[in-house]
Design a protein around this motif. Structure first.
Motif, mmCIF file in Angstrom:
data_model
loop_
_atom_site.group_PDB
_atom_site.id
_atom_site.type_symbol
_atom_site.label_atom_id
_atom_site.label_comp_id
_atom_site.label_asym_id
_atom_site.label_seq_id
_atom_site.Cartn_x
_atom_site.Cartn_y
_atom_site.Cartn_z
ATOM 1 N N PRO A 176 33.552 39.135 45.485
ATOM 2 C CA PRO A 176 34.138 40.054 46.478
ATOM 3 C C PRO A 176 35.557 40.491 46.129
ATOM 4 O O PRO A 176 35.885 41.681 46.261
ATOM 5 C CB PRO A 176 34.106 39.233 47.769
ATOM 6 C CG PRO A 176 32.954 38.296 47.594
ATOM 7 C CD PRO A 176 32.990 37.934 46.142
ATOM 8 N N TYR A 177 36.392 39.557 45.662
ATOM 9 C CA TYR A 177 37.762 39.926 45.308
ATOM 10 C C TYR A 177 37.788 40.868 44.111
ATOM 11 O O TYR A 177 38.522 41.868 44.098
ATOM 12 C CB TYR A 177 38.605 38.693 45.004
ATOM 13 C CG TYR A 177 39.906 39.038 44.305
ATOM 14 C CD1 TYR A 177 40.935 39.674 45.004
ATOM 15 C CD2 TYR A 177 40.089 38.768 42.954
ATOM 16 C CE1 TYR A 177 42.118 40.027 44.366
ATOM 17 C CE2 TYR A 177 41.267 39.111 42.310
ATOM 18 C CZ TYR A 177 42.272 39.747 43.022
ATOM 19 O OH TYR A 177 43.437 40.106 42.372
ATOM 20 N N LEU A 178 36.982 40.584 43.091
ATOM 21 C CA LEU A 178 36.972 41.423 41.897
ATOM 22 C C LEU A 178 36.486 42.832 42.217
ATOM 23 O O LEU A 178 37.023 43.815 41.690
ATOM 24 C CB LEU A 178 36.104 40.778 40.816
ATOM 25 C CG LEU A 178 36.612 39.447 40.279
ATOM 26 C CD1 LEU A 178 35.607 38.819 39.325
ATOM 27 C CD2 LEU A 178 37.966 39.632 39.575
ATOM 28 N N CYS A 179 35.507 42.925 43.085
ATOM 29 C CA CYS A 179 35.011 44.243 43.496
ATOM 30 C C CYS A 179 36.066 44.985 44.315
ATOM 31 O O CYS A 179 36.253 46.195 44.152
ATOM 32 C CB CYS A 179 33.727 44.100 44.313
ATOM 33 S SG CYS A 179 32.305 43.527 43.358
ATOM 34 N N LYS A 180 36.764 44.253 45.182
ATOM 35 C CA LYS A 180 37.842 44.851 45.967
ATOM 36 C C LYS A 180 38.930 45.399 45.051
ATOM 37 O O LYS A 180 39.406 46.518 45.225
ATOM 38 C CB LYS A 180 38.423 43.801 46.919
ATOM 39 C CG LYS A 180 39.704 44.199 47.626
ATOM 40 C CD LYS A 180 39.445 45.085 48.826
ATOM 41 C CE LYS A 180 39.065 44.264 50.030
ATOM 42 N NZ LYS A 180 38.915 45.082 51.240
ATOM 43 N N CYS B 160 28.334 48.578 50.377
ATOM 44 C CA CYS B 160 29.373 48.513 49.335
ATOM 45 C C CYS B 160 29.761 47.047 49.178
ATOM 46 O O CYS B 160 29.662 46.276 50.116
ATOM 47 C CB CYS B 160 30.605 49.303 49.745
ATOM 48 S SG CYS B 160 30.347 51.049 50.032
ATOM 49 N N THR B 161 30.248 46.687 48.018
ATOM 50 C CA THR B 161 30.545 45.277 47.773
ATOM 51 C C THR B 161 31.998 44.901 48.021
ATOM 52 O O THR B 161 32.341 43.722 48.023
ATOM 53 C CB THR B 161 30.221 44.913 46.314
ATOM 54 O OG1 THR B 161 31.059 45.687 45.435
ATOM 55 C CG2 THR B 161 28.772 45.191 45.985
ATOM 56 N N HIS B 162 32.903 45.872 48.214
ATOM 57 C CA HIS B 162 34.333 45.569 48.129
ATOM 58 C C HIS B 162 35.028 45.286 49.448
ATOM 59 O O HIS B 162 36.198 44.892 49.435
ATOM 60 C CB HIS B 162 35.061 46.696 47.401
ATOM 61 C CG HIS B 162 35.089 47.987 48.144
ATOM 62 N ND1 HIS B 162 33.955 48.735 48.368
ATOM 63 C CD2 HIS B 162 36.108 48.660 48.724
ATOM 64 C CE1 HIS B 162 34.284 49.823 49.036
ATOM 65 N NE2 HIS B 162 35.578 49.801 49.272
ATOM 66 N N ASN B 163 34.383 45.464 50.571
ATOM 67 C CA ASN B 163 35.063 45.188 51.840
ATOM 68 C C ASN B 163 34.753 43.802 52.399
ATOM 69 O O ASN B 163 35.072 43.499 53.545
ATOM 70 C CB ASN B 163 34.731 46.272 52.871
ATOM 71 C CG ASN B 163 35.619 47.487 52.709
ATOM 72 O OD1 ASN B 163 36.795 47.367 52.358
ATOM 73 N ND2 ASN B 163 35.071 48.674 52.940
#
Length: 244
Positions: A89-93, A44-47
């Motif tokens: 990463p921040y945008l995906c989070k 996953c990209t968000h962590n």
């Protein structure tokens, strides 16, 4: 942190541009982190993004497919729009964390506990929007974990009895605890709470910083309302005593 977006950039770029994917599109060999017996972990990209200045630290057990789906779709859109790699990463989070009904239920419970007032914000929803500088969210297992192809719930196998899963908790979650041990830590469900209690017993966390008794926000949790009601007074007391 190993397993970065840059390592999966080409695979994600190769996906069709759309808002949602099917399991067979994402549960592929190119996104497989590791598998052992009936357990499989997918990227996953968000962590990847960590907010070290957060005042509130919400912890889930693992991303489900919905979060995995949302995070990959967010990354694919970033690639399409030529967003710099370091901003992804921040945008995906922001897009994927506790996406959907989970987020809605978390916000509802936090508002009922009066957390927004204590933080000086209007509603707990702001934590996921304009005041997400106050919030860090993560999963103890940072990647989407599946057992026999279904979302892992933290019970079968028990988290602490799986060498594979425990390895990821110790590698990825424990360092975040070190960074944010003074934040208000909110465990989503009993499986996460067990780990926090272990860290409390080892002297690595203070119990007064952990909102024990907070139920898992899933609609499938039939005991959610009863558990919340039973622990509500104690959780409010902890929040009111907390020095943010």
């Amino acid at each position: 942190m190993p397993y970065l977006i840059k390592d999966y950039y080409d695979t994600i770029k190769g996906l069709p541009l759309k808002a949602s994917y099917k399991k067979e599109e994402l549960m592929i060999q190119e996104l497989l982190i590791e598998e052992q017996e009936q357990i499989a972990l997918y990227y996953c990209t968000h962590n990847q993004h960590i907010n070290e200045c957060a005042k509130v630290f919400i912890v889930g057990i693992t991303p489900g497919f919905n979060q995995m789906n949302k995070s990959i779709a967010a990354a694919r859109l970033c690639i399409e729009e030529n967003v710099p790699l370091e901003a992804m990463p921040y945008l995906c989070k922001r897009e994927a964390r506790f996406e959907g009904s989970l987020r809605k239920n978390i916000i509802s419970m936090l508002d009922e506990l009066g957390l927004a007032n204590k933080l000086g914000i209007e509603h707990a929803a702001a934590l996921f929007e304009e005041r997400d500088d106050l919030l860090h969210t993560t999963s103890m297992i940072p990647f989407a974990a599946f057992v026999k192809g279904k979302n892992y719930t933290g019970h079968q196998p028990p988290l602490l009895k799986s060498d594979l899963l425990r390895k990821y908790v110790e590698t990825f979650f424990y360092p975040q605890v070190d960074l944010l041990k003074d934040a208000l830590i909110i465990p989503l469900g009993k499986s996460v709470e067990e780990i926090l209690k272990l860290l409390i017993n080892e002297g690595k966390l203070k119990e007064e910083n952990c909102l024990l008794g907070f139920p898992h926000p899933s609609g499938a949790n039939a005991h959610r309302y009863e558990q919340f009601a039973n622990h509500k007074a104690e959780m409010i007391k902890k929040i009111n005593k907390k020095n943010f």
